[in-house]
Design a protein around this motif. Structure first.
Motif, PDB file in Angstrom:
ATOM      1  N   LEU A  10       0.823  -1.202   0.000  1.00  0.00           N
ATOM      2  CA  LEU A  10       0.000   0.000   0.000  1.00  0.00           C
ATOM      3  C   LEU A  10       0.853   1.245   0.000  1.00  0.00           C
ATOM      4  O   LEU A  10       0.595   2.200  -0.739  1.00  0.00           O
ATOM      5  CB  LEU A  10      -0.930  -0.003   1.211  1.00  0.00           C
ATOM      6  CG  LEU A  10      -2.012  -1.085   1.255  1.00  0.00           C
ATOM      7  CD1 LEU A  10      -2.773  -1.001   2.576  1.00  0.00           C
ATOM      8  CD2 LEU A  10      -2.961  -0.959   0.095  1.00  0.00           C
ATOM      9  N   LEU A  11       1.898   1.262   0.837  1.00  0.00           N
ATOM     10  CA  LEU A  11       2.770   2.428   0.911  1.00  0.00           C
ATOM     11  C   LEU A  11       3.469   2.667  -0.416  1.00  0.00           C
ATOM     12  O   LEU A  11       3.572   3.801  -0.898  1.00  0.00           O
ATOM     13  CB  LEU A  11       3.800   2.233   2.033  1.00  0.00           C
ATOM     14  CG  LEU A  11       4.787   3.382   2.258  1.00  0.00           C
ATOM     15  CD1 LEU A  11       4.039   4.655   2.625  1.00  0.00           C
ATOM     16  CD2 LEU A  11       5.779   3.015   3.352  1.00  0.00           C
ATOM     17  N   GLY A  12       3.942   1.607  -1.044  1.00  0.00           N
ATOM     18  CA  GLY A  12       4.606   1.771  -2.330  1.00  0.00           C
ATOM     19  C   GLY A  12       3.669   2.255  -3.410  1.00  0.00           C
ATOM     20  O   GLY A  12       4.031   3.053  -4.261  1.00  0.00           O
ATOM     21  N   TYR A  13       2.420   1.795  -3.345  1.00  0.00           N
ATOM     22  CA  TYR A  13       1.433   2.216  -4.341  1.00  0.00           C
ATOM     23  C   TYR A  13       1.119   3.697  -4.202  1.00  0.00           C
ATOM     24  O   TYR A  13       1.071   4.438  -5.189  1.00  0.00           O
ATOM     25  CB  TYR A  13       0.173   1.379  -4.171  1.00  0.00           C
ATOM     26  CG  TYR A  13      -0.920   1.712  -5.156  1.00  0.00           C
ATOM     27  CD1 TYR A  13      -0.881   1.240  -6.463  1.00  0.00           C
ATOM     28  CD2 TYR A  13      -1.999   2.502  -4.777  1.00  0.00           C
ATOM     29  CE1 TYR A  13      -1.884   1.535  -7.364  1.00  0.00           C
ATOM     30  CE2 TYR A  13      -3.007   2.806  -5.671  1.00  0.00           C
ATOM     31  CZ  TYR A  13      -2.940   2.310  -6.962  1.00  0.00           C
ATOM     32  OH  TYR A  13      -3.940   2.608  -7.837  1.00  0.00           O
ATOM     33  N   VAL A  14       0.910   4.157  -2.956  1.00  0.00           N
ATOM     34  CA  VAL A  14       0.601   5.565  -2.728  1.00  0.00           C
ATOM     35  C   VAL A  14       1.781   6.455  -3.093  1.00  0.00           C
ATOM     36  O   VAL A  14       1.630   7.507  -3.711  1.00  0.00           O
ATOM     37  CB  VAL A  14       0.171   5.795  -1.264  1.00  0.00           C
ATOM     38  CG1 VAL A  14       0.013   7.274  -0.980  1.00  0.00           C
ATOM     39  CG2 VAL A  14      -1.129   5.046  -0.979  1.00  0.00           C
ATOM     40  N   LEU A 138      -9.913  -2.770  -3.618  1.00  0.00           N
ATOM     41  CA  LEU A 138      -8.704  -2.430  -2.878  1.00  0.00           C
ATOM     42  C   LEU A 138      -8.083  -1.144  -3.413  1.00  0.00           C
ATOM     43  O   LEU A 138      -7.609  -0.297  -2.639  1.00  0.00           O
ATOM     44  CB  LEU A 138      -7.703  -3.579  -2.967  1.00  0.00           C
ATOM     45  CG  LEU A 138      -6.423  -3.443  -2.126  1.00  0.00           C
ATOM     46  CD1 LEU A 138      -6.767  -3.249  -0.657  1.00  0.00           C
ATOM     47  CD2 LEU A 138      -5.525  -4.653  -2.320  1.00  0.00           C
ATOM     48  N   ASP A 139      -8.105  -0.978  -4.744  1.00  0.00           N
ATOM     49  CA  ASP A 139      -7.592   0.266  -5.335  1.00  0.00           C
ATOM     50  C   ASP A 139      -8.387   1.472  -4.855  1.00  0.00           C
ATOM     51  O   ASP A 139      -7.809   2.521  -4.521  1.00  0.00           O
ATOM     52  CB  ASP A 139      -7.637   0.184  -6.856  1.00  0.00           C
ATOM     53  CG  ASP A 139      -6.635  -0.822  -7.402  1.00  0.00           C
ATOM     54  OD1 ASP A 139      -5.716  -1.174  -6.653  1.00  0.00           O
ATOM     55  OD2 ASP A 139      -6.792  -1.237  -8.564  1.00  0.00           O
ATOM     56  N   GLU A 140      -9.709   1.345  -4.820  1.00  0.00           N
ATOM     57  CA  GLU A 140     -10.551   2.435  -4.349  1.00  0.00           C
ATOM     58  C   GLU A 140     -10.269   2.759  -2.890  1.00  0.00           C
ATOM     59  O   GLU A 140     -10.235   3.928  -2.478  1.00  0.00           O
ATOM     60  CB  GLU A 140     -12.032   2.092  -4.537  1.00  0.00           C
ATOM     61  CG  GLU A 140     -12.468   1.995  -5.984  1.00  0.00           C
ATOM     62  CD  GLU A 140     -12.371   3.330  -6.715  1.00  0.00           C
ATOM     63  OE1 GLU A 140     -12.417   4.384  -6.030  1.00  0.00           O
ATOM     64  OE2 GLU A 140     -12.254   3.334  -7.950  1.00  0.00           O
ATOM     65  N   LYS A 144      -8.847   6.294  -1.434  1.00  0.00           N
ATOM     66  CA  LYS A 144      -9.577   6.987  -0.368  1.00  0.00           C
ATOM     67  C   LYS A 144      -8.653   7.295   0.802  1.00  0.00           C
ATOM     68  O   LYS A 144      -8.688   8.384   1.380  1.00  0.00           O
ATOM     69  CB  LYS A 144     -10.760   6.154   0.097  1.00  0.00           C
ATOM     70  CG  LYS A 144     -11.627   6.840   1.151  1.00  0.00           C
ATOM     71  CD  LYS A 144     -12.811   5.975   1.524  1.00  0.00           C
ATOM     72  CE  LYS A 144     -13.717   6.720   2.516  1.00  0.00           C
ATOM     73  NZ  LYS A 144     -13.012   7.080   3.768  1.00  0.00           N
ATOM     74  N   VAL A 145      -7.807   6.319   1.165  1.00  0.00           N
ATOM     75  CA  VAL A 145      -6.835   6.551   2.242  1.00  0.00           C
ATOM     76  C   VAL A 145      -5.876   7.675   1.856  1.00  0.00           C
ATOM     77  O   VAL A 145      -5.540   8.544   2.676  1.00  0.00           O
ATOM     78  CB  VAL A 145      -6.063   5.256   2.546  1.00  0.00           C
ATOM     79  CG1 VAL A 145      -4.906   5.526   3.492  1.00  0.00           C
ATOM     80  CG2 VAL A 145      -6.998   4.216   3.171  1.00  0.00           C
ATOM     81  N   SER A 146      -5.443   7.684   0.598  1.00  0.00           N
ATOM     82  CA  SER A 146      -4.531   8.742   0.140  1.00  0.00           C
ATOM     83  C   SER A 146      -5.190  10.110   0.223  1.00  0.00           C
ATOM     84  O   SER A 146      -4.568  11.082   0.668  1.00  0.00           O
ATOM     85  CB  SER A 146      -4.095   8.447  -1.297  1.00  0.00           C
ATOM     86  OG  SER A 146      -3.256   9.475  -1.781  1.00  0.00           O
ATOM     87  N   ARG A 147      -6.454  10.198  -0.199  1.00  0.00           N
ATOM     88  CA  ARG A 147      -7.158  11.484  -0.128  1.00  0.00           C
ATOM     89  C   ARG A 147      -7.353  11.923   1.317  1.00  0.00           C
ATOM     90  O   ARG A 147      -7.199  13.109   1.644  1.00  0.00           O
ATOM     91  CB  ARG A 147      -8.508  11.371  -0.844  1.00  0.00           C
ATOM     92  CG  ARG A 147      -8.410  11.292  -2.353  1.00  0.00           C
ATOM     93  CD  ARG A 147      -9.761  11.491  -3.003  1.00  0.00           C
ATOM     94  NE  ARG A 147     -10.674  10.409  -2.666  1.00  0.00           N
ATOM     95  CZ  ARG A 147     -10.852   9.325  -3.416  1.00  0.00           C
ATOM     96  NH1 ARG A 147     -10.173   9.177  -4.546  1.00  0.00           N
ATOM     97  NH2 ARG A 147     -11.721   8.393  -3.066  1.00  0.00           N
ATOM     98  N   ILE A 152      -5.847  15.411   5.967  1.00  0.00           N
ATOM     99  CA  ILE A 152      -5.271  15.562   7.307  1.00  0.00           C
ATOM    100  C   ILE A 152      -4.008  16.411   7.251  1.00  0.00           C
ATOM    101  O   ILE A 152      -3.782  17.283   8.113  1.00  0.00           O
ATOM    102  CB  ILE A 152      -4.970  14.174   7.908  1.00  0.00           C
ATOM    103  CG1 ILE A 152      -6.271  13.414   8.166  1.00  0.00           C
ATOM    104  CG2 ILE A 152      -4.175  14.306   9.205  1.00  0.00           C
ATOM    105  CD1 ILE A 152      -6.063  11.984   8.611  1.00  0.00           C
ATOM    106  N   ASN A 153      -3.189  16.187   6.235  1.00  0.00           N
ATOM    107  CA  ASN A 153      -1.954  16.953   6.090  1.00  0.00           C
ATOM    108  C   ASN A 153      -2.240  18.434   5.891  1.00  0.00           C
ATOM    109  O   ASN A 153      -1.592  19.308   6.491  1.00  0.00           O
ATOM    110  CB  ASN A 153      -1.157  16.408   4.910  1.00  0.00           C
ATOM    111  CG  ASN A 153       0.227  17.011   4.822  1.00  0.00           C
ATOM    112  OD1 ASN A 153       0.769  17.498   5.801  1.00  0.00           O
ATOM    113  ND2 ASN A 153       0.798  16.982   3.634  1.00  0.00           N
ATOM    114  N   ARG A 154      -3.227  18.758   5.075  1.00  0.00           N
ATOM    115  CA  ARG A 154      -3.578  20.163   4.836  1.00  0.00           C
ATOM    116  C   ARG A 154      -4.160  20.789   6.103  1.00  0.00           C
ATOM    117  O   ARG A 154      -3.891  21.964   6.406  1.00  0.00           O
ATOM    118  CB  ARG A 154      -4.569  20.255   3.679  1.00  0.00           C
ATOM    119  CG  ARG A 154      -3.975  19.857   2.348  1.00  0.00           C
ATOM    120  CD  ARG A 154      -4.973  19.995   1.219  1.00  0.00           C
ATOM    121  NE  ARG A 154      -4.459  19.443  -0.029  1.00  0.00           N
ATOM    122  CZ  ARG A 154      -3.632  20.079  -0.840  1.00  0.00           C
ATOM    123  NH1 ARG A 154      -3.233  21.294  -0.531  1.00  0.00           N
ATOM    124  NH2 ARG A 154      -3.200  19.508  -1.953  1.00  0.00           N
TER     125      ARG A 154
END
Length: 211
Positions: A10-14, A138-140, A144-147, A152-154
């Motif tokens: 997951l981390l590598g994909y993001v 899983l891609d979705e 969603k986790v990335s968004r 959260i970062n913003r």
């Protein structure tokens, strides 16, 4: 062992989707500073965020210039900005901050430049027995986790900016109170000395009249 392997995947994909640079730069008076990011193909999303943390009225001039010196956006006396635009051309993009509006004040600018690839061609390693629907779900979930992480970062950056500006206001108010207290003390000492001088003058004048 499934959970660590899945987490790494997951981390590598993001990370494959987003390439970001976050910096804090001290902009000197009358200085213009530029930073560069390269888009290796058309259609990439470039995200540009900045916020003036300290200095003056917390404002700065900015500009974004694309390949062939094409002006994409600019602004004057802005405290912060959050923009996303599509790279229509392949090449180097220049992000500049200009502090020529300040003659004596330096400013601390916190900014981030991110190149986002929205392509979904990259896939997680497939496993025997998994259906395309499972991969799609899983891609979705990953997107969603990335968004959510971006949101959260913003929000963290927004609260950090507010904290720094409020702290600057507190320090400015503290300095004003201190300076006012010192001036008030000096004024009281001067008034006391003036009163002593006037009383001595009256007594000396009365003594001379008596003689």
């Amino acid at each position: 062992m499934r959970i660590p392997v899945l987490s790494i995947s997951l981390l590598g994909y993001v990370c494959a989707l987003v390439s970001a640079t976050a910096l804090t730069y001290k902009l000197q008076p009358n200085e213009k500073a530029c930073f560069f990011s390269y888009a290796d193909q058309k259609g990439l999303k470039l995200a540009f965020y900045f916020a003036v943390q300290t200095g003056g009225s917390f404002d700065v001039d900015y500009s974004v210039v694309g390949p062939n010196e094409k002006l994409i956006m600019e602004g004057s006396k802005e405290k912060q900005g959050d923009f996303v635009f599509t790279a229509k051309e392949q090449g180097e993009y220049r992000f500049c901050f200009n502090n020529e509006i300040s003659t004596f004040t330096e400013k601390m600018v916190d900014f981030e430049i991110a190149v986002e690839n929205e392509s979904r061609d990259a896939r997680l390693p497939s496993k025997q027995g998994t259906s395309p629907e499972q991969h799609s779900a899983l891609d979705e979930s990953i997107l969603k986790v990335s968004r959510d992480l971006s949101t959260i970062n913003r929000n963290q950056k927004y609260f950090r900016t507010r904290e720094n500006r409020n702290m600057s206001t507190v320090k400015s108010t503290e300095n004003r109170i201190f300076n006012f207290s010192v001036a008030e003390s000096l004024l009281m000492v001067a008034m006391a000395g003036l009163q002593v001088f006037i009383v001595r003058f009256f007594f000396q004048g009365a003594r001379k009249g008596y003689v």
